[in-house]
Design a protein around this motif. Structure first.
Motif, PDB file in Angstrom:
ATOM      1  N   THR A   1      36.294  19.040   2.079  1.00 26.24           N
ATOM      2  CA  THR A   1      35.882  19.758   3.284  1.00 26.24           C
ATOM      3  C   THR A   1      34.429  19.445   3.602  1.00 26.24           C
ATOM      4  OG1 THR A   1      35.195  21.714   2.025  1.00 26.24           O
ATOM      5  CG2 THR A   1      37.453  21.702   2.864  1.00 26.24           C
TER       6      THR A   1
ATOM      7  N   GLU B   1      38.762  26.429  10.882  1.00 28.96           N
ATOM      8  CA  GLU B   1      39.089  25.125  10.316  1.00 28.96           C
ATOM      9  C   GLU B   1      39.479  24.119  11.399  1.00 28.96           C
ATOM     10  OE1 GLU B   1      42.149  25.592   7.425  1.00 28.96           O
ATOM     11  OE2 GLU B   1      40.817  26.509   5.929  1.00 28.96           O
TER      12      GLU B   1
ATOM     13  N   LYS C   1      40.648  19.686  11.712  1.00 31.41           N
ATOM     14  CA  LYS C   1      40.945  18.426  11.036  1.00 31.41           C
ATOM     15  C   LYS C   1      39.823  17.426  11.323  1.00 31.41           C
ATOM     16  CE  LYS C   1      45.990  18.986  11.186  1.00 31.41           C
ATOM     17  NZ  LYS C   1      46.063  19.313   9.755  1.00 31.41           N
TER      18      LYS C   1
ATOM     19  N   ASP D   1      39.384  16.129  14.703  1.00 27.84           N
ATOM     20  CA  ASP D   1      39.009  17.137  15.702  1.00 27.84           C
ATOM     21  C   ASP D   1      37.529  17.500  15.621  1.00 27.84           C
ATOM     22  OD1 ASP D   1      41.526  17.466  16.892  1.00 27.84           O
ATOM     23  OD2 ASP D   1      42.164  18.860  15.320  1.00 27.84           O
TER      24      ASP D   1
ATOM     25  N   LYS E   1      38.537  19.952   7.475  1.00 22.21           N
ATOM     26  CA  LYS E   1      39.368  19.696   6.298  1.00 22.21           C
ATOM     27  C   LYS E   1      39.650  18.201   6.272  1.00 22.21           C
ATOM     28  CE  LYS E   1      42.025  22.552   4.432  1.00 22.21           C
ATOM     29  NZ  LYS E   1      43.143  23.434   3.972  1.00 22.21           N
TER      30      LYS E   1
END
Length: 364
Positions: free
Chosen positions: A62, A337, A339, A342, A362
């Protein structure tokens, strides 16, 4: 995964489909306005990094998204070394290390913060102030950061992550938490005193949690632009929350200012008690309202021995001390959160000040 022998360096390339020696990363290729350019980062494949003798190779799990990334992209920090992988709130697992590595082993869970390296030889470094070292290098600005599947760092600038935190929870602690901790220390706040927080994003909401734990009789007053942020502050225990244009019901012993703007500095200085201290927790300020600074009136804003102090980076002791404190409390940051692909959306939302807690990518 084992580090592969290849030409040293982290040069970028066009995507190469299926090549096992290439890893995904979001990179900054140029400086631009995030408000105008909704996709300032580009997703690329890049060679898997190879650790030097004193470095560890980390498989990133992360990475927190910080306002500093906006400053880098929009040109408010010292120029980044382009192209560069941003990100300096990194959590992952050690997969390999150089011949001189002694602290970490494969499988260890580690974090990397804003401080990527310092000279280690100057007076500042020898006295625990490597955050002020003239050779200070920042993760994600002067060296590739955590918006990628893998990264390397000198083992002296990596930290064990307490088991009480998930990877997602730990990421914002490494910058928002550590810089908030340093700001709180510099504020000189004591139990029973009044602390103001200007802006209520990733860093300020963690400061509020720290203050409640360490100084249970201190009162926290929050200045925030949006109703949502003010309500969030009250939910976390602020005794008052209002706009920066509104004076709180009590005068304040110290204020930690976390916004990218000049205007809150001018407004909140009026709210300090004699001898009060304003801590500016920002690398740079946006230019749009710079004229607000010219409206400082000595008698109204600075007289009676008020102080203004800036926060410059974090030292290794800030990160390690804060992680211990955060595990003791324990602090559980509010998280949104995203990705890896993104990351642009996360940055645009941050630019628009669509903030509730901390944004985290993440990766793996």
């Amino acid at each position: 995964m084992v580090a592969k022998k290849k030409e040293k360096g982290l040069g970028l390339s066009a995507p190469i489909e299926g090549d096992p020696e290439f890893v995904k990363a979001m990179v900054v290729n140029r400086q631009t306005s995030v408000a105008d350019d909704q996709e300032p980062l580009v997703l690329v494949d890049m060679p898997e990094p190879v650790p030097e003798d004193n470095e560890i190779l980390i498989k990133v799990s992360t990475c927190g998204v910080c306002h500093t990334e906006l400053d880098e992209i929009e040109g408010r920090t010292p120029p980044p070394k382009l192209p560069v992988v941003p990100g300096h709130q990194i959590v992952g697992r050690v997969v390999a290390g150089g011949n001189s590595v002694t602290t970490f082993s494969p499988g260890d869970r580690v974090g990397v913060a804003w401080i990527h390296s310092a000279c280690g030889r100057c007076y500042l470094c020898k006295n625990g102030a490597e955050n002020l070292c003239m050779s200070f290098k920042a993760t994600g600005r002067d060296a590739h950061g955590g918006y990628a599947e893998f990264m390397t760092v000198d083992e002296k600038f990596a930290y064990f992550i307490p088991e009480v935190f998930t990877d997602t929870q730990a990421a914002p602690l490494l910058c928002a938490g550590a810089i908030g901790y340093r700001s709180m220390q510099l504020s000189g706040i004591k139990d029973g005193r009044n602390l103001g927080l200007t802006g209520f994003g990733a860093s300020a909401h963690l400061v509020l949690k720290m203050v409640h734990h360490q100084y249970p009789n201190a009162k926290v007053f929050v200045f925030a632009r949006s109703k949502e942020e003010r309500e969030f502050a009250r939910q976390l225990g602020a005794v008052w929350a209002g706009d920066t244009a509104v004076r709180p019901p009590e005068m304040l012993d110290a204020i930690i200012e976390t916004t990218p703007a000049w205007k809150p500095i001018v407004k909140t200085l009026k709210c300090l008690k004699p001898g009060g201290r304003l801590i500016i927790n920002a690398i740079r300020k946006e230019e749009s309202d710079k004229k607000a600074l010219l409206k400082l009136d000595y008698a109204e804003h600075l007289w009676q021995e008020k102080e203004i102090k800036s926060v410059a980076n974090v030292a290794r002791t800030d990160v390690s001390a804060f992680l211990s404190l955060a595990a003791e409390i324990p602090i559980q940051p509010e998280i949104q959160e995203f990705k890896l692909h993104d990351a642009n959306r996360a940055l645009v939302e941050l630019k628009q000040r669509n903030i509730r807690g901390a944004k985290v990518l993440k990766i793996n």
